[in-house]
Design a protein around this motif. Sequence first.
Motif, short mmCIF file in Angstrom:
data_model
loop_
_atom_site.label_atom_id
_atom_site.label_comp_id
_atom_site.label_asym_id
_atom_site.label_seq_id
_atom_site.Cartn_x
_atom_site.Cartn_y
_atom_site.Cartn_z
N THR A 115 0.83 -1.19 0.00
CA THR A 115 0.00 0.00 0.00
C THR A 115 0.87 1.24 0.00
O THR A 115 2.07 1.20 0.26
CB THR A 115 -0.91 0.02 1.24
OG1 THR A 115 -0.08 0.19 2.41
CG2 THR A 115 -1.70 -1.27 1.37
N THR A 116 0.23 2.36 -0.26
CA THR A 116 0.94 3.64 -0.22
C THR A 116 1.53 3.89 1.15
O THR A 116 2.63 4.43 1.28
CB THR A 116 -0.03 4.78 -0.60
OG1 THR A 116 -0.52 4.55 -1.92
CG2 THR A 116 0.67 6.13 -0.55
N TRP A 117 0.82 3.48 2.20
CA TRP A 117 1.31 3.68 3.57
C TRP A 117 2.59 2.89 3.80
O TRP A 117 3.49 3.36 4.50
CB TRP A 117 0.23 3.28 4.58
CG TRP A 117 -1.11 3.87 4.28
CD1 TRP A 117 -2.26 3.21 3.93
CD2 TRP A 117 -1.46 5.27 4.24
NE1 TRP A 117 -3.28 4.09 3.69
CE2 TRP A 117 -2.82 5.36 3.88
CE3 TRP A 117 -0.75 6.43 4.49
CZ2 TRP A 117 -3.50 6.57 3.75
CZ3 TRP A 117 -1.41 7.65 4.36
CH2 TRP A 117 -2.76 7.72 4.00
N VAL A 143 -2.19 11.31 7.68
CA VAL A 143 -1.04 10.60 7.11
C VAL A 143 -0.14 10.06 8.22
O VAL A 143 0.27 8.90 8.20
CB VAL A 143 -0.24 11.52 6.16
CG1 VAL A 143 1.07 10.85 5.73
CG2 VAL A 143 -1.07 11.88 4.94
N LYS A 146 -1.14 6.96 10.02
CA LYS A 146 -1.12 5.72 9.24
C LYS A 146 0.28 5.12 9.09
O LYS A 146 0.43 4.00 8.64
CB LYS A 146 -1.72 5.95 7.85
CG LYS A 146 -3.20 6.31 7.87
CD LYS A 146 -4.05 5.15 8.35
CE LYS A 146 -4.03 4.00 7.37
NZ LYS A 146 -4.89 2.88 7.81
N GLU A 183 -9.30 6.73 1.43
CA GLU A 183 -8.94 6.31 0.07
C GLU A 183 -8.57 7.51 -0.79
O GLU A 183 -7.68 7.42 -1.63
CB GLU A 183 -10.10 5.54 -0.56
CG GLU A 183 -10.31 4.16 0.06
CD GLU A 183 -11.52 3.44 -0.53
OE1 GLU A 183 -12.33 4.12 -1.22
OE2 GLU A 183 -11.66 2.22 -0.32
N GLU A 186 -5.07 8.61 0.20
CA GLU A 186 -4.11 7.62 -0.30
C GLU A 186 -3.92 7.75 -1.81
O GLU A 186 -2.79 7.67 -2.31
CB GLU A 186 -4.60 6.21 0.04
CG GLU A 186 -3.59 5.12 -0.32
CD GLU A 186 -4.04 3.75 0.15
OE1 GLU A 186 -3.30 2.79 -0.08
OE2 GLU A 186 -5.13 3.65 0.74
N ARG A 190 -0.47 8.70 -3.74
CA ARG A 190 0.07 7.79 -4.74
C ARG A 190 0.30 8.48 -6.08
O ARG A 190 1.32 8.29 -6.73
CB ARG A 190 -0.87 6.60 -4.92
CG ARG A 190 -0.33 5.52 -5.85
CD ARG A 190 -1.19 4.27 -5.81
NE ARG A 190 -2.56 4.51 -6.21
CZ ARG A 190 -3.59 4.49 -5.38
NH1 ARG A 190 -3.41 4.27 -4.07
NH2 ARG A 190 -4.82 4.71 -5.81
#
Length: 343
Positions: A115-117, A143, A146, A183, A186, A190
């Motif tokens: 994931t982006t995280w 952010v 997360k 979402e 995120e 991204r």
Amino acid sequence: MAIPAQQQHKDEYRKLTGLQKIAIFMMAIGEENASKLFGMMEDDEIREITGTMTTLGEISADTVERLIIEFAEQMSASGNIVGSYDTAEKLLIKVLSKERVDAIMDDIRGPAGKTTWDKLGNVSEEVLASYLKNEYPQTVALVLSKIKPDHAARVLTVLPEDLALEVIMRMLTMDTVKKEVLEGVEKTLRMEFMSNLAKTQRRDSFEVMADIFNNFDRNTEGRFMKVLEERDKEASDRIRALMFTFEDLKKVDKAGIQALLRVVDKDKLVIALKGASETIKSLFFDNMSERAAKIMREDMESKGPVRIRDVDEAQMLVVTTAKDMAAKGEINIADTSDEEMIS
């Protein structure tokens, strides 16, 4: 009728995917060289490659040789190689911390966390803070909530103090975030941040290849440079121009050589200088005390004949140390490629 082994190997090679070829290449170039390449990659790239390694099984020497010719890079055709979980883990442990290796290998065992995280965890606090300081405090709070606490803490210390305090307050009072909002953040990260970061961090392919060639022993370098010259003279010339060899240490000034002498293992330097030109030998001796230079000359003489492979390895170590020091700003390596010459 049985299919000849050579034809089987050709068929095996044709069926390889690009990712499988990369995995075979990383295993074939040896742990030291592979570890340097892994160090330039993102965690998700490492996961993909090492995950593929674990599923390769036995790869024939003929297939490895075909891969060598295709990429014109270092590969050992001494025998078959076997891709396994242990092989992949052993390569990673050479360059990454145990925590990172464990996390990557755990992901290979199960569903990979891409994931982006996850990716934000590999972004330095300075870069992430530089991006977040232009966002709303609530977005920054989301952010930081997360990512891992230690990473979030480092980011907060880099942010402007007033913004950091506001973010802390938002994090303390943050309610459950709606899935759509999460979402959306995120997706923005991204598309706008991670994609731009990837572009700025992507190294020129010729620079990467020059680094690889720098790590070849002289026989391997000569072998594959010859192949490359025959196939693409322009590419070989460009790689050669970017390479930094032991003889290129003449581009380092006196202060740099003295700094290098303080950190390089003396026994390794003795072996490295056994195969150096008189110019390079003088460069080092002239930057030592008279007594130290005398001792080193005596050590070189007492060594007697030294294997070329040992000289190559020692010189590679000195060059790598010099490049690392230059990258940290501890020494300067002059760029003479564009200097005008007077006849």
